[in-house]
Structures are given as C-alpha cells and as structure tokens.
Enzyme design. Structure first.
Site, PDB file in Angstrom:
ATOM      1  CG  ASP A  16      61.246  50.512 -27.174  1.00  0.00           C
ATOM      2  OD1 ASP A  16      60.452  49.840 -27.855  1.00  0.00           O
ATOM      3  OD2 ASP A  16      62.260  51.039 -27.650  1.00  0.00           O
TER       4      ASP A  16
ATOM      5  CG  ASP B  47      64.018  46.249 -28.039  1.00  0.00           C
ATOM      6  OD1 ASP B  47      64.689  45.855 -29.013  1.00  0.00           O
ATOM      7  OD2 ASP B  47      63.775  47.452 -27.830  1.00  0.00           O
TER       8      ASP B  47
ATOM      9  CG  ASP C 229      59.967  46.031 -29.213  1.00  0.00           C
ATOM     10  OD1 ASP C 229      60.608  45.580 -30.165  1.00  0.00           O
ATOM     11  OD2 ASP C 229      60.447  46.798 -28.362  1.00  0.00           O
TER      12      ASP C 229
END
Length: 1158
Positions: free
Chosen positions: A848, A485, A852
């Site tokens: 994080d 990410d 996700d």
C-alpha cells in the site's frame, strides 16, 4: 604522500521505515582521488584539440576520466582542484572542488580549521584566507574536514544531535549563526537543473550514436547518395527534436515537482519571529508552523504541538498521519525511531495545534535541507538511478560487437573484391569499405528498441498503472517471485470490530460483539482513548482501525478550539490534546464514573519497531491520571504484570488468529498523582501495566486476491506474504487466498538470539493444528513428508533477525521454503527483498506504499496500490485497489521484453540482409541505388519495426518466462541459419538469372552509379525486399506472451500492403516506379513468377526453422548443465533432501551440514 582515500558518508540517522534514507547508504561507498591542474598540459590539450578539429574534445566528452589524466597530475586531496570518484558499481565521475571564503577562525565552530597546508617533506604554501572547500555530487554537498583528511557529507555536522539537543534549539539561531551555517550547508533547494534547448541539443548530438549518424551521412553524401542521406538526416533531426522535447518536458515536470520556495516563520535566539524565504533555512533553525499548516520545505523534528500531515506525495498513502512532539532524552535523533515525530519535506501539513502559547500552530526544528531530505533523496534516485543489471541490455552490446565482426569480415571481403576492379579509384574503394560499416548499425535501432516499452507504458496507463521508471517494464517480464503485503493489499483496507474479550480473574469473558455495551471501566475507556485519531473539518481522520474502534464505543472526539484554555481548565490545567466524551445514550446516573469525559494529555504514537502505542489521560479536574497501551498482543503482555494476564491468553490468541482475525491487546496503569505528565518518558509509562483484554477485528480477504494468487501459481510464480501482523493471522490469510494449499502443512521457524543465559538456537515446529500428543506419538518427519504433501515455512520478524545474525548458513534454505513472513518491520521487508535477490530471484513487491516504500523501491518490480496518480514511493503505482494489477503488469512486462527481443533481432537481420545484398552486388561489380536504399530503410524496415511493437500481451500468464539473453544457443543458431537462408535466397535467383539466354551482364566500363538498372541488381532488390517482410513475420511470433500477429491490426495490414507492393514491383511494376527505383523490367513473366515463388519458398523455410527452434528442436544439442541461478540449484538440492527441515530439534549454527551452492 596520500593522493586518494575513501569517501566518508556519515549518516544522520537510520532511514525512516516509510521513507527512503535521505543520505547514501554504506553500499554507496566511493573511492576518491585528487588531481591538480597542470598549466602546460592544459595548453597542450587545447593545441591538440585544434589540430584534431575537435576530435580530442569529443573523446574527453565521452571519457571525462581521460580528460583529467591528460590535463592534471595526481595530488593530495587537501590540494586537489579536480576529484575523480568511483562508486561501488565501478562508474567514474569527475567533480570540481569549489571554495567559499569564510571569516578567519569561523570554521572553529565545526571543529575543523580549514587550511591548505600539507605537512610533508616539501614546503607547501598556506593561504592567508580561510576557505571552506567542498564539492557537490548528485545534489549532495561534501565538505573537506582537515582532521579526517577527507571529504565528508555535510550532514556529518549534525549526525550526533540528540533529542535534548533538538529541544535546546527551540530558542532559535542568531542571524550570525544562521548566515554561517548557510555558507556551510548551502541553500535549501532541491534544484533539478533545466538545461537550455541549445545545451540539450549539443549534448544529444554528441551522443556516440548520432556522431556515427553524422559520419554516415557525410559518407553517403560523398558517395552521391543524396536522397538517402537527406532523408536519414531529416529522420535524425526529427528523432533528436522528439527526444529533446520529451527530455525537457520530463525535466521541467520533475523540476516543478522538486522545487519548493515559500516564506516561512522562524524564531531567532532573541525571541523575535521573522518571515524568511525557505531557501535560507539551515539545520538548527526553529520553524513556527501556522495553524492552517503548510507544505514543508525541509525535514524537521516536531518539538511542540501536534500536526496532521498528508504524506501521499512520498509514500502513496492518502490517509493523513498524526505527528506528535519529539520526547526529550539523550538518545540520538533518528528518522527511523522518531519517524512519528518527524515532518518530511514535500509533505503537506494540514493543520497544526497546541505548539504555542495561544494553543495554535506548532514548533519544529529543521533537521535536513535540500537533497539531504526525504524528498531530496527520492528526487535524486530519479535523477541518478542505479544501473539496472539486466542481461538483455548487457547482451545487446555484445550482440552489436558480433555484428561489428561481420562488418569487419565484409570490409575485408569488399576491399579485396573492389581492389581487383581497375575502374575503382582509391577514394571510391575507401568509401565502399566504410559504407559496409554504416550498413551494420541500423539508423532506427534506438527508436525501434524503445518503442516496445513506450507502447507498454501507454497500455499500462490506460489500465490505471503509472510508471516512473520505464526500463523496469522489461524487468517485470522476468519476475519469478512476488511478495505481497497483507493489510490493505490482500485484505480489505477497512476493518470491522468483531468484538472484545475482557480479562478476568478466572480467564477471559465471553466475546462482547458491541463494545459500547461494555460496563463502564478501564476497558471501555481504553478503547475510546488509546488512539491518534484527529478531527479535520469535524470528521475523524486517522488509521481506519482506530476510527472503527472509536465508532464501536460510540464515544465522541472533541479537540481544543482557539487557545484551548476552556478544556485545559476543565481538566485541572493540563494541556489537553483531545477529549473523549461518552455518548448520551451511555450515561448511567447510578455510576458517575461512566458519565465522565476523559482528556488525552500525552500521546506516544504507534511504532512498527515497538509494535505498540500508548496515551496518558486525566479525568475532569485532573484528579486521576491513567495510562493506556494498545498493540501487538505478544508485546503488550510482555509489558504487563504477569498476574494480570489470564493463563488462557496463548490459546485464546491462537484461536482468534488462526481464524484470520486481527487481534490487539490493551492494558492500563493508574499513574501517581505527583507524576509530571508533561515530562514523563515513554519507558516509564509502558511498564508494569495491567492487562485489560483483547480487541478482535475482522479483516476480510479481497475477492480478487485468491484468483490472482491462483493465476500466479499456475504461471509458476512463487508468492510470499510479508506483513506486520500476527503470524497465525498471516497463515490464515495465506490459506484463504491460496498461498498455502488446503492440504499443505505449515512449519513455524523459531530462532532465538544470543543472550547471556543461552546460545542462539534454531527450531522448526510443525503447526496447523497438529497436537503435541500426535507429534510425540508419531515421528514428526513421517507426519510431514508422508504422501509427499507440500510444506511451507512461516517466520516472524524476531526470528528472521536472529536467523540473519546467527544462522546465515540456514538463511537461503529458509528463504526457499518460507511463504509467510509476519511481524516484519519496514526495514526487514527491505532486507528480505534484497536477500531474495541474492538468490538470483527477480523479485516483485506489491503493497500500500506506507510501510512498504523501502521494499517497493528495492524490488525489481515494485507496485504501490494508491489513489495518487503517481508517486515516488515505487516504480509503479496502481489506482486499482487490489492485486489484479500484478498479473497485468507481469503480462505487459513479458510482452515488452519479447517485443524488444523481436525488434532487436529484426533490426540485426535487416542489417544482415542488406549486408549480404551489398556484398553480392559488389562481387557482381554493381550496387543498390540511392532510392532503393531509401525504399528499404523507410517504407519497409522502419515502419515495420515501429508497428510490430503495437502487439499487446497475451490474455493469460504462461508458466514459462521469456528469455532475456541474446547470446543463447537458440538465438545464435536461429541467426546463423537465417543468415544462410538469406544468402541462399539472394544467391539462387542471381545464379538463375545469369544462366538465362536473355541475360545481359553489367557493363563494368561505366562508372558505378551509371551501371543501373541491370538484371543482377533488380533480382537482388526483389528477393531482399521480400526478405525484409519475411523476417518481420518470423521474429514477431511471440507466443505465448503476445497476442497472435493478426491481432496487431496495424502491423498485419502494413504487412499485407507491403507484400502486395513488392509483388506488384516484381510482376507488373509501373513505368514511373521503374524509373525512380532504377529497376530493370524483365520481359519474361515466368521468371518474374519464379522470383515470387522463390520468395515464398524462402518464407516457408525461414518460418519452419524458427518454429522448430521455438519448439525446442535444438535441446538435444544442449548439454544439461546445472542452472546458474542460485535459487534453482538450491531448490534441486533441497528436493533431494527430504528430511529437511529437521523438526523439533534445537539446531546450533554449526550443528547441521550446510548445503553448498558451489
């Protein structure tokens, strides 16, 4: 007559982007067959079980399907007592159909009248009473629906609830309705059963391995190996106790984490509010949330008021999230599209306000209970994980079968040899033959195999990485691609405001670094008001971007206190959610508008799918209502009047994004004074807006990111960025952290879906500053491929969706060359991980934990950066707030895999050493003594196997990955050569000792046990003892994934100690050792030194062979075959197709030839 069907798994909605779907996915489709008890079969099985002394019950315990087939007969599902389920993985489960009595006609409420009448040619009975028939599988309740003719998830009853329906439920359920639905849905419990110690012991002892151990111990006792059998029994008991303690402790921990019983306030249809236990909650109950909040015992849709919720337990994200009321509408309720209006089970509501008449608390309606909640689904995934498809575990079983074949050969050989001896009775012959089988399966194998993972997990914990799925540690060693990410992972969590550019008639204004110096107007008001920040103990809580945005305006946030009537009256009687007041330094007496506070009366929170948020505000007295919108620039401009968008918008956005800045666009729209602000829909607000300008934020790359990415690239691990940000910003960050090299070119993939005006198209366009003129004057393919420079594809979420839907033939090729995936929704991140896995990549994911979670759990190695010590958001959680944990996790994974590999090989070679020793001694009419077996198995082998796993990982990541297959040419060749050296090493000294003048042969007239000590046994004992130590050194080299053997201090010291012990036993053994171990004391010192020399020669040969094989000496014998991994084959084909991708060509789905993978 139909006796089986498909299990219908109706879903109540698409999964939340941040939380796992509380219901099974279509991939978990199961086949179901019905069976009915047959009394005579049941009694016959009981009789056979008694006659077989329980052996039949043991078989039924291992194979429940056989128990069903033996005791039952196939029948229609409507009449079934037992169900046999088979999932998509081929696993079979047996469940019992349960019944609960209902009032006559009560099942009409769910549209199905339950009865057991089967309309067939055979007249069947019909029960007088009405029953609800159901079964429970993995915590989920499935009920029988007669009209569907199958069992369905109970959630099918509320899957079609609309937003309007949920709002209608605010009046509450009657006690009668509540009781009925509780019978249907069951109790609201996420109950992780904690089995008693006796039951756990019973189940553990019935494990096939321990059953084999019991058989072996009994066999050894019959063979008078009392000491050895007793020690193995004690070790097995200790192993079982440790296993039971760990299992029970883990179960209790999970039980305490899952179980939540509290008193809650619910509203009845009479208007009365009453306190009930959370166990009694059912979907449809109206829940009153107190102002101080509570820990949610269910999933619920927020209907009135606002709640600040901490979802760290589920997502790992520690920043509280503001939940807003669910809007009315005819659309079906879904936790995906309405996740910002959903309160999830297990999360902590910190505060609630604005939901009741007094202005305090909030109102919600229960939408899911028990295992049908987000928390329940996560707990279920821990209790019932999907089988890990890892080749090492599959090959381990095949390898044991190969060892079994050796045992069969040895059994035949020993039978032939021993049968020739007249002194061997039939009973002794049977015992000797069976003893060969017990030698092949090492008693310490399970403990030894798990030791590597245990030590790796302990080392990871010391480094701040917590693991809830230990078997995945070995998987980390095979990761070949890692997804990252962007925001908060590669870049810093916080963002700083770079400035604001306002839209003007002539274009954009100059960048204003300090937004608080903006002239009073819609832009300043929009920056101050368009957010979901809340106050907690007087401190602003919310998204760091929005907090920074508010701080840049210097406006102050105020929230209603008490019943909120003071602020409501100040702003014309509107229900006020929050008030933004300008700073006193900003008050301009000449401009009254600048001194006016603004009240937020409606919020439409940010949605990843919509890429925007909006608010409705009013001025004091409620005289003027204005709507503001904030979000992705491309999305916001599409909702604005085009005449208000400057023509330089695209170039301005490209300039900021290319420099790596985070860019948001703002817009506003005055609302008609006659508009009802309490019922206005989002779609009506977010259209025909007027473009205000751009907010530019700085998001610096973390200093560790570039170093880690370079480390992974050196190790030949592919890195990919998956983000929800702008594609140009993502490309800039990819260049900053090294994913895209300074000399590499970026090609943008543009795919359009099928619309009425045009067919789907796919286009590849060269980016990275190449002007249109240069592309027109020179062949773009020459620009791209001259000099052999690398190129990377970049694609956004819209194009990715179109690519998957309309161009599946190009998807693998794009995935092979794409490095940047931008504007990806959470479910698209998960889909990307799964598509990469289809190409045979072992995929890692680092994020994080907020948006996700789906991708983190889908990945082979998902690691969440979170301050929480451990969450169910992903298999791994790192307290280090940067990606430096990634190479550490991969190194530990490789070390653990190599260790498991080494331990397995060592235990196999240990079995083969002892196997050879016993067969040689059988040939010589003797055998090892009781304490000799014990000496080999405990001080030598078990200690070595356990401490060899202590070796830590190498300090660097090597470009090659460790092998995962035990059935490869190097492994099998090594095993075969080592067996030959083992046999030679034991046979040579036996031949030498028998050729000596002082040799005394075995007295075969004595019973076998009394033939010790003798020269042949002592010779084999000496060499085999050295071989156990030799093989421990040979198989634990581990380079380059483990530290050198001397760095494992404990293992190295034990090696030296055992080597010294064996040398002492051979050269100068003490008298008590000779007596205990039943050894022959050779008087010839030269022969003793010869034994040590032969052991040294055996070591040199074994070590040299293993080193040559490790260096690839057998590669010449291997046929060069194309790799079985799809991504390697596809990479080779693309490498041989230098003209791909074709630039600036509109491709159709059938226009270009497709590279076949077959």
């Amino acid at each position: 007559m139909e006796t089986h069907g498909s299990l219908v798994e109706a879903q109540s909605g698409v999964p939340s982007p941040s939380l796992q779907n509380p219901l099974p996915s279509p991939e978990s489709h199961m086949d179901i067959k019905g069976y009915k008890w047959v009394r005579w079969r049941v009694w016959l099985c009981r009789l056979v079980a008694v006659l077989s002394l329980g052996a039949l019950l043991l078989i039924f315990h291992w194979r429940p399907r056989l128990a069903v087939l033996a005791r039952c007969t196939s029948c229609p599902l409507a009449l079934a007592d037992i169900l046999l389920l088979r999932d998509s993985m081929g696993q079979q489960n047996v469940v019992v159909v349960l019944k609960v009595e209902m009032e006559e006609g009560s099942l009409d409420l769910i549209g199905e009248v339950e009865n057991t009448e089967s309309r067939d040619t055979v007249l069947l009975y019909k029960e007088k009473k009405t029953y609800l028939r159901y079964y429970v599988f993995e915590g989920l309740r499935y009920i029988w629906l007669d009209k569907k003719g199958t069992f369905c998830l109970v959630s099918v009853l509320n899957e079609d609830w609309t937003c309007n329906h949920l709002h209608d439920l605010q009046k509450g359920l009657s006690p009668l309705e509540q009781g009925f639905w509780r019978s249907v849905y069951g109790q609201n419990l996420i109950d992780v059963p904690v089995k008693s110690a006796v039951k756990l012991l019973f189940e553990e002892v019935l494990n096939p391995f321990y059953v084999f151990q019991v058989f072996s111990i009994l066999l050894w006792m019959c063979d008078d190996y009392y000491y050895y059998a007793t020690c193995i029994f004690i070790i097995s008991v200790c192993s079982i106790c440790i296993s039971l303690y760990a299992m029970r402790k883990q179960t209790i921990t999970l039980h305490n984490m899952a179980l939540l019983i509290t008193d809650v306030t619910v509203r009845r249809n009479s208007g009365v509010e009453e306190r009930v236990s959370s166990v009694e909650l059912v979907p449809g109950d109206c829940l009153v949330i107190p102002p101080e909040g509570l820990q949610l015992p269910c999933d619920a849709a927020l209907l009135s008021g606002e709640c600040l919720a901490n979802e760290s337990m589920l997502t790992g994200e520690c920043v509280p999230v503001l939940k807003t009321p669910l809007p009315t509408g005819k659309e079906r309720y879904s936790s995906d599209t309405q996740h910002r209006h959903t309160l999830y089970c297990g999360t902590q509501v910190i505060q609630a306000k604005g939901g009741v008449l007094a202005g305090e608390g909030a109102i919600a309606v229960v939408t899911g209970t028990g295992f049908f909640t987000a928390k329940g689904s996560l707990i279920s995934s821990i209790l019932h994980p999907q089988p890990i498809n890892f080749r090492f575990y599959q090959d381990a079983i095949k390898f044991l079968i190969i060892l079994g074949c050796f045992a069969l050969i040895g059994t035949i050989y020993s039978g032939v040899v021993l049968s020739r001896s007249k002194s061997t009775s039939v009973s002794q012959l049977v015992i000797r033959i069976l003893d060969i089988i017990t030698i092949v399966v090492p008693p310490a194998l399970p403990a030894a195999l798990s030791s590597g993972i245990f030590y790796a997990q302990r080392r990871l914990k010391k480094q701040g990485i917590f693991c809830i799925s230990p078997p995945r540690i070995n998987l980390c060693g095979k990761v070949s691609l890692f997804c990252f990410d962007k925001t908060g992972t590669l870049t810093e969590d916080g963002l700083d405001v770079l400035g604001v550019v306002e839209a003007q008639h002539s274009g954009f204004s100059e960048l204003v670094p300090e937004p608080r110096f903006l002239s009073p107007g819609p832009m300043l008001s929009g920056l101050a008001c368009c957010h979901t920040v809340a106050l907690l103990a007087g401190r602003p809580i919310g998204d760091s971007l929005e907090v920074k945005m508010i701080e840049s305006t210097s406006w102050k946030l105020e929230e209603p206190e008490g019943d909120g009537r003071r602020l409501d009256s100040e702003f014309g009687g509107h229900r006020v959610l929050a008030v933004m007041r300008p700073s006193t330094q900003q008050l301009h007496p000449d401009d009254a508008a600048s001194s006016e506070p603004i009240a937020i009366v409606r919020r439409f929170p940010f949605s990843s799918a919509l890429q925007r948020m909006s608010v409705v505000t009013v001025t004091p007295g409620g005289h003027q209502a204005v709507a503001f919108i904030k979000g992705a620039p491309e999305m916001v401009t599409s909702l604005c009047l085009q005449e208000t968008v400057p023509v330089q918008f695209s170039s301005q956005l490209q300039n900021f994004s290319s420099d790596g800045f985070r860019v948001l666009a703002l817009g506003y729209k005055p609302l008609d004074g006659k508009t009802d602000l309490t019922t206005i829909e989002r779609a009506a607000v977010e259209k025909d807006m007027q473009f205000l300008g751009l907010l530019v934020m700085k998001n610096m790359v973390k200093p560790e990111s570039a170093k880690v990415i370079n480390t992974l690239k050196v190790a030949r691990l592919r890195t990919v960025m998956v983000t929800g940000d702008n594609i140009l910003t993502a490309v800039s960050v990819a260049k900053s952290c090294g994913m895209v090299g300074s000399g590499d070119r970026v090609i943008f993939v543009h795919a359009t879906p099928h619309i009425a005006e045009s067919m789907p198209t796919l286009r590849f366009q060269l980016g990275d500053g190449e002007s249109a003129a240069s592309q027109d004057s020179v062949d773009p393919n020459e620009i791209l491929y001259q000099g052999g420079s690398d190129h990377h594809l970049a694609i956004n979420g819209v194009s990715f969706a179109a690519l998957c839907d309309h161009f599946p033939e190009y998807l693998p090729k794009v995935l092979m060359r794409a490095t940047v995936f931008a504007r990806m929704a959470p479910d698209q991140k998960t889909q990307l991980v799964k598509e990469l896995q289809k190409l045979d990549y072992r995929v890692g994911m680092c994020g994080d934990g907020a948006n996700d979670c789906g991708a983190l759990r889908a990945a082979d190695a998902g690691i969440s950066l979170s301050e929480a010590e451990a969450s169910v958001a992903s298999p791994f959680t790192s307290k280090t707030n940067n990606i430096s944990c990634v190479p550490l996790l991969i190194r530990e994974g490789r070390c653990s895999l190599v260790t498991s590999f080494s331990v397995f090989r060592y235990m196999a070679l240990y079995s083969l050493i002892q196997f050879c020793s016993v067969l040689i001694l059988y040939t010589l009419k003797t055998n090892l003594g009781d304490l000799q077996f014990l000496f080999f198995d405990l001080p030598l082998v078990t200690f070595l196997a356990l401490v060899m796993s202590l070796g830590g990982p190498s300090d660097e990541l090597h470009p090659c990955r460790p092998p995962a297959s035990l059935l490869t040419l190097p492994v099998l060749s090594s095993l075969l050569i080592q067996i030959c050296l083992i046999i030679l090493g034991q046979a040579a000294p036996v031949l030498i000792v028998t050729s000596m003048d002082w040799f005394i042969p075995v007295n075969t007239t004595l019973p076998l046990k009394t033939r010790l000590p003798n020269m042949e046994d002592t010779t084999v004992f000496a060499l085999s003892g050295f071989q156990y130590i030799i093989m421990a050194v040979v198989v634990t080299q581990g380079y380059p994934h483990k530290k050198p053997i001397y760095r494992n201090v404990v293992f190295f010291c034990i090696l030296v100690l055992l080597l010294a012990l064996m040398t002492w036993l051979v050269i100068y053994p003490a008298h008590f050792c000779i007596q205990i171990l039943q050894l022959y004391n050779f008087s010839d010192m030269d022969f003793k030194m010869l034994l040590v020399a032969l052991a040294a020669l055996n070591f040199l040969l074994c070590f040299l062979v293993e080193a040559l094989i490790d260096q690839g000496a057998l590669n010449l014998l291997r046929c060069k075959r194309p790799s079985k991994k799809q991504y390697k084959r596809l990479d080779l084909l693309l490498h041989n197709s230098p003209s791909w991708p074709p630039l600036n060509q509109a491709l159709r789905s059938t226009q270009c030839s497709v590279i076949s993978l077959r």
